[in-house]
Scaffold this motif. Structure first.
Motif, PDB file in Angstrom:
ATOM      1  N   VAL A   1      54.626 -52.337   5.959  1.00  0.00           N
ATOM      2  CA  VAL A   1      53.905 -52.480   7.228  1.00  0.00           C
ATOM      3  C   VAL A   1      54.364 -53.717   7.989  1.00  0.00           C
ATOM      4  O   VAL A   1      54.307 -53.741   9.221  1.00  0.00           O
ATOM      5  CB  VAL A   1      52.382 -52.511   7.014  1.00  0.00           C
ATOM      6  N   GLU A   2      54.827 -54.730   7.268  1.00  0.00           N
ATOM      7  CA  GLU A   2      55.366 -55.897   7.961  1.00  0.00           C
ATOM      8  C   GLU A   2      56.671 -55.546   8.661  1.00  0.00           C
ATOM      9  O   GLU A   2      56.970 -56.053   9.742  1.00  0.00           O
ATOM     10  CB  GLU A   2      55.573 -57.042   6.967  1.00  0.00           C
ATOM     11  N   GLN A   3      57.431 -54.651   8.062  1.00  0.00           N
ATOM     12  CA  GLN A   3      58.694 -54.220   8.668  1.00  0.00           C
ATOM     13  C   GLN A   3      58.449 -53.221   9.796  1.00  0.00           C
ATOM     14  O   GLN A   3      59.152 -53.240  10.814  1.00  0.00           O
ATOM     15  CB  GLN A   3      59.592 -53.596   7.601  1.00  0.00           C
ATOM     16  N   ASP A   4      57.447 -52.373   9.630  1.00  0.00           N
ATOM     17  CA  ASP A   4      57.153 -51.346  10.631  1.00  0.00           C
ATOM     18  C   ASP A   4      55.637 -51.260  10.831  1.00  0.00           C
ATOM     19  O   ASP A   4      54.952 -50.517  10.117  1.00  0.00           O
ATOM     20  CB  ASP A   4      57.698 -50.000  10.169  1.00  0.00           C
ATOM     21  N   PRO A   5      55.089 -52.005  11.809  1.00  0.00           N
ATOM     22  CA  PRO A   5      53.630 -52.008  12.030  1.00  0.00           C
ATOM     23  C   PRO A   5      53.040 -50.634  12.314  1.00  0.00           C
ATOM     24  O   PRO A   5      51.832 -50.434  12.140  1.00  0.00           O
ATOM     25  CB  PRO A   5      53.474 -52.940  13.235  1.00  0.00           C
ATOM     26  N   ALA A   6      53.846 -49.674  12.709  1.00  0.00           N
ATOM     27  CA  ALA A   6      53.325 -48.322  12.950  1.00  0.00           C
ATOM     28  C   ALA A   6      52.799 -47.699  11.658  1.00  0.00           C
ATOM     29  O   ALA A   6      51.985 -46.767  11.702  1.00  0.00           O
ATOM     30  CB  ALA A   6      54.415 -47.438  13.550  1.00  0.00           C
ATOM     31  N   ARG A   7      53.217 -48.233  10.501  1.00  0.00           N
ATOM     32  CA  ARG A   7      52.764 -47.688   9.226  1.00  0.00           C
ATOM     33  C   ARG A   7      51.308 -48.048   8.918  1.00  0.00           C
ATOM     34  O   ARG A   7      50.729 -47.536   7.961  1.00  0.00           O
ATOM     35  CB  ARG A   7      53.644 -48.200   8.082  1.00  0.00           C
ATOM     36  N   TRP A   8      50.708 -48.942   9.714  1.00  0.00           N
ATOM     37  CA  TRP A   8      49.290 -49.260   9.500  1.00  0.00           C
ATOM     38  C   TRP A   8      48.419 -48.011   9.647  1.00  0.00           C
ATOM     39  O   TRP A   8      47.380 -47.909   9.008  1.00  0.00           O
ATOM     40  CB  TRP A   8      48.823 -50.337  10.467  1.00  0.00           C
TER      41      TRP A   8
END
Length: 308
Positions: free
Chosen positions: A114-121
């Motif tokens: 999620v730090e690499q891709d905030p959309a994964r939140w």
């Protein structure tokens, strides 16, 4: 969003918890009913004041939209809807946030993702409410004869629909007890279904997945679990964490400054509702740290010297 201009955060939390306690009062505790009735009466007063205001001063609030709709709602209808929003709009997002935090803190690979891709939140949120459904069980009454799991249910029969169990159904989800944001997409039922599908679904997704979780981890990049106590879950009607001991800030100078997110207590009743309690998000951590006391108390601040 609702338009309750004169209601404080403390009022909203108190009303919401009292309404939920009443909804889960299967032990028929008169004290719980009294607290729920008091909250309902206070909400009625607040709604009436808001309706009077928006009739003269329309705005973008939910209450104003109800008042000025093409087919406007009556005051009683507005009151009923607002109680649903207050009851379900605070407790369930609160519990889903704490469960998601716990899951991310115990799964470093998910935190990195999620730090690499905030959309994964968004995936974190959906998996969190599957993993620990904020509403673990709700009652239903059989309307027509039906066979379920080899058992014939007659009209009028009452049953408890265990969402917490359904969301871990081994025939639907592989490794259902694991927290896995990469699992094949399968529909959970944390938001219910059919005519009972949660009206606040999209608000919750935005509130938790787009705002609360990414903001928290962005502001506290070194947030981590504390080993001071074991994380505990409770409740089966309304289910969530009872505590979330965490640390953040500099080490080792502030090791003694710890934080604990303490949930509202769940009732020890076998019916599984919550009893009256309080929640505090404490942060005794670190250099220039802040400790947030329960909302009914003044905010306290603590600072400590940076490491040398």
């Amino acid at each position: 969003m609702l338009g309750l201009r004169d209601a404080s955060d403390v009022d909203m939390q108190r009303w919401s918890q009292a309404m939920m306690d009443g909804g889960g009062n299967y032990a028929d505790d008169p004290v719980v009913w009294e607290r729920a009735d008091k909250a309902a009466a206070e909400i009625d007063e607040a709604v009436y004041a808001a309706v009077r205001h928006v009739r003269e001063h329309p705005d973008e609030s939910v209450i104003s939209s109800m008042v000025h709709a093409a087919d406007p709602l009556t005051v009683d209808e507005i009151r009923a809807n607002v109680k649903v929003f207050v009851g379900g709009g605070l407790n369930e997002p609160r519990d889903s946030i704490s469960v998601a935090i716990w899951a991310v803190l115990t799964h470093p690979e998910i935190r990195a993702a999620v730090e690499q891709d905030p959309a994964r939140w968004r995936a974190v949120f959906e998996e969190a409410i599957r993993w620990v459904a904020p509403i673990g069980m709700y009652p239903r009454e059989v309307a027509q004869p039906v066979e379920l799991g080899g058992v014939t249910l007659e009209p009028g029969s009452r049953l408890g629909v265990c969402i917490g169990s359904a969301n871990r159904d081994e025939s639907v989800f592989e490794r259902p007890d694991d927290f896995d944001i990469n699992r094949p997409s399968k529909a959970h039922i944390a938001f219910g279904g059919g005519p009972h599908f949660c009206l606040g679904t999209w608000v919750a997704r935005a509130q938790v997945a787009q705002v609360a979780l990414p903001t928290l981890f962005r502001r506290l990049p070194d947030l981590r679990l504390s080993d001071t106590q074991e994380v505990r879950l409770g409740g089966w009607v309304f289910r969530g964490l009872l505590n979330l001991p965490t640390l953040w800030g500099c080490e080792p100078c502030c090791r003694r400054h710890r934080s604990t997110w303490t949930s509202r207590a769940r009732s020890s009743s076998p019916r599984g509702g919550r009893s009256k309690g309080r929640r505090s998000t404490g942060s005794r951590s670190a250099c220039a740290s802040r400790t947030t006391a329960p909302r009914s108390s003044p905010t306290r601040r603590r600072t400590c010297a940076p490491p040398t």
